[in-house]
Design a protein around this motif. Structure first.
Motif, PDB file in Angstrom:
ATOM      1  N   ALA A  31       0.871  -1.179   0.000  1.00  0.00           N
ATOM      2  CA  ALA A  31       0.000   0.000   0.000  1.00  0.00           C
ATOM      3  C   ALA A  31       0.903   1.222   0.000  1.00  0.00           C
ATOM      4  N   TYR A  32       0.473   2.267  -0.703  1.00  0.00           N
ATOM      5  CA  TYR A  32       1.274   3.485  -0.732  1.00  0.00           C
ATOM      6  C   TYR A  32       1.433   4.042   0.682  1.00  0.00           C
ATOM      7  N   PRO A  33       2.657   4.341   1.103  1.00  0.00           N
ATOM      8  CA  PRO A  33       2.848   4.918   2.443  1.00  0.00           C
ATOM      9  C   PRO A  33       2.324   6.346   2.495  1.00  0.00           C
ATOM     10  N   ARG A  34       1.930   6.758   3.665  1.00  0.00           N
ATOM     11  CA  ARG A  34       1.425   8.109   3.880  1.00  0.00           C
ATOM     12  C   ARG A  34       2.341   8.827   4.866  1.00  0.00           C
ATOM     13  N   SER A  35       2.415  10.143   4.717  1.00  0.00           N
ATOM     14  CA  SER A  35       3.242  10.949   5.614  1.00  0.00           C
ATOM     15  C   SER A  35       2.597  12.317   5.775  1.00  0.00           C
ATOM     16  N   ALA A  36       3.088  13.079   6.752  1.00  0.00           N
ATOM     17  CA  ALA A  36       2.534  14.407   7.023  1.00  0.00           C
ATOM     18  C   ALA A  36       2.791  15.346   5.849  1.00  0.00           C
ATOM     19  N   ALA A  37       1.911  16.329   5.713  1.00  0.00           N
ATOM     20  CA  ALA A  37       1.978  17.233   4.562  1.00  0.00           C
ATOM     21  C   ALA A  37       2.941  18.392   4.762  1.00  0.00           C
ATOM     22  N   TRP A  38       3.547  18.531   5.955  1.00  0.00           N
ATOM     23  CA  TRP A  38       4.323  19.747   6.222  1.00  0.00           C
ATOM     24  C   TRP A  38       5.536  19.931   5.306  1.00  0.00           C
ATOM     25  N   PRO A  39       6.242  18.884   4.831  1.00  0.00           N
ATOM     26  CA  PRO A  39       7.345  19.173   3.895  1.00  0.00           C
ATOM     27  C   PRO A  39       6.862  19.826   2.599  1.00  0.00           C
ATOM     28  N   ARG A  40       5.736  19.348   2.088  1.00  0.00           N
ATOM     29  CA  ARG A  40       5.190  19.962   0.867  1.00  0.00           C
ATOM     30  C   ARG A  40       4.746  21.392   1.138  1.00  0.00           C
ATOM     31  N   ARG A  41       4.156  21.631   2.290  1.00  0.00           N
ATOM     32  CA  ARG A  41       3.740  22.992   2.632  1.00  0.00           C
ATOM     33  C   ARG A  41       4.949  23.916   2.767  1.00  0.00           C
ATOM     34  N   LEU A  42       6.035  23.412   3.362  1.00  0.00           N
ATOM     35  CA  LEU A  42       7.238  24.231   3.492  1.00  0.00           C
ATOM     36  C   LEU A  42       7.810  24.581   2.122  1.00  0.00           C
ATOM     37  N   LEU A  43       7.792  23.632   1.201  1.00  0.00           N
ATOM     38  CA  LEU A  43       8.253  23.925  -0.160  1.00  0.00           C
ATOM     39  C   LEU A  43       7.392  25.005  -0.804  1.00  0.00           C
ATOM     40  N   GLN A  44       6.089  24.926  -0.597  1.00  0.00           N
ATOM     41  CA  GLN A  44       5.193  25.928  -1.163  1.00  0.00           C
ATOM     42  C   GLN A  44       5.442  27.305  -0.551  1.00  0.00           C
ATOM     43  N   PHE A  45       5.586  27.354   0.771  1.00  0.00           N
ATOM     44  CA  PHE A  45       5.851  28.626   1.435  1.00  0.00           C
ATOM     45  C   PHE A  45       7.193  29.202   0.991  1.00  0.00           C
ATOM     46  N   HIS A  46       8.161  28.344   0.846  1.00  0.00           N
ATOM     47  CA  HIS A  46       9.490  28.795   0.427  1.00  0.00           C
ATOM     48  C   HIS A  46       9.433  29.451  -0.949  1.00  0.00           C
ATOM     49  N   MET A  47       8.802  28.788  -1.894  1.00  0.00           N
ATOM     50  CA  MET A  47       8.680  29.344  -3.241  1.00  0.00           C
ATOM     51  C   MET A  47       7.903  30.659  -3.221  1.00  0.00           C
ATOM     52  N   ALA A  48       6.818  30.691  -2.464  1.00  0.00           N
ATOM     53  CA  ALA A  48       5.988  31.894  -2.418  1.00  0.00           C
ATOM     54  C   ALA A  48       6.754  33.072  -1.815  1.00  0.00           C
ATOM     55  N   CYS A  49       7.497  32.831  -0.738  1.00  0.00           N
ATOM     56  CA  CYS A  49       8.239  33.917  -0.088  1.00  0.00           C
ATOM     57  C   CYS A  49       9.338  34.457  -0.995  1.00  0.00           C
ATOM     58  N   VAL A  50      10.037  33.567  -1.692  1.00  0.00           N
ATOM     59  CA  VAL A  50      11.121  34.011  -2.565  1.00  0.00           C
ATOM     60  C   VAL A  50      10.582  34.886  -3.689  1.00  0.00           C
ATOM     61  N   TYR A  51       9.520  34.452  -4.334  1.00  0.00           N
ATOM     62  CA  TYR A  51       9.000  35.225  -5.458  1.00  0.00           C
ATOM     63  C   TYR A  51       8.275  36.487  -4.995  1.00  0.00           C
ATOM     64  N   PHE A  52       7.691  36.451  -3.806  1.00  0.00           N
ATOM     65  CA  PHE A  52       7.104  37.675  -3.266  1.00  0.00           C
ATOM     66  C   PHE A  52       8.198  38.704  -2.992  1.00  0.00           C
TER      67      PHE A  52
END
Length: 225
Positions: free
Chosen positions: A164-185
């Motif tokens: 079965a596909y393993p599951r993990s917390a979403a915070w690494p993906r959220r951090l990547l999104q925040f990182h990209m958003a902050c840099v371009y802002f």
């Protein structure tokens, strides 16, 4: 009080909801391929760019710190650069994913800060932070050699559950999104205060130079402002 609790629960769910890390796996595969497009052309001149045998341009000099990073011999730099390329390849295929991401992060940051003229760019800085986030995530849990080895061991053990596909917390993906958003802002705020950006002079000058990479299409387009 009810609103405060619901807001906290929403924030907790935003960061800690479990998911199958498809996005992290795609980032783990694509990011090294993008970086290899920058790393490979510099392989033949890594001694000149990053070692004491050549002419480095440390980023720290602009902040008053002379020789903040050690400048190694040409042979040592060539060996470290080979390790960087190897770690990017192993990260792409997902073998020892976390270790590969951490090694690539450290070496990428080191070489970038040794050559602020051409290697240190906005996206190399972004990629170094992304590699750091990947090194503490479950980016290798699917579509990787690591996951293949794990599933192989599970299949050999009849007491283990079926695949079965393993599951993990979403915070690494959220951090990547925040990182990209902050840099371009931040980049957008900087450009608002740059008059040459609005006139197009800055873009035209960049297209005519090869400070970071060759962009022959830019030379062609700059002739038609």
């Amino acid at each position: 009080m009810m609103n405060s609790e619901s807001a906290v629960s929403r924030i907790r769910r935003f960061f800690y909801d479990t998911e199958i890390p498809f996005g992290l796996a795609i980032c783990r595969i694509c990011l090294p391929l993008v970086l290899m497009g920058m790393v490979l052309p510099r392989w033949s001149v890594c001694r000149e760019l990053y070692s004491a045998d050549g002419a480095t341009g440390q980023l720290s000099v602009g902040f008053g710190y002379i020789d903040l990073l050690p400048e190694l011999s040409g042979s040592a730099v060539a060996a470290l650069y080979a390790i960087l390329m190897f770690s990017l390849m192993t990260l792409c295929v997902g073998w020892c994913s976390r270790v590969s991401a951490f090694v690539a992060c450290v070496l990428m940051s080191y070489f970038s800060m040794l050559d602020c003229v051409s290697t240190m760019t906005k996206y190399t800085a972004m990629c170094s932070h992304m590699l750091l986030i990947l090194s503490v995530s479950q980016c290798g849990s699917i579509w990787s050699v690591d996951s293949w080895l794990t599933n192989r061991r599970r299949n050999l053990d009849p007491t283990q559950p079926t695949f079965a596909y393993p599951r993990s917390a979403a915070w690494p993906r959220r951090l990547l999104q925040f990182h990209m958003a902050c840099v371009y802002f931040g980049a957008g705020v900087t450009k608002i205060h740059t008059p040459t950006f609005f006139t197009g002079d800055q873009l035209q000058y960049w297209m005519l130079t090869h400070l970071n990479y060759q962009h022959r299409l830019g030379e062609l387009l700059s002739g038609y402002p």
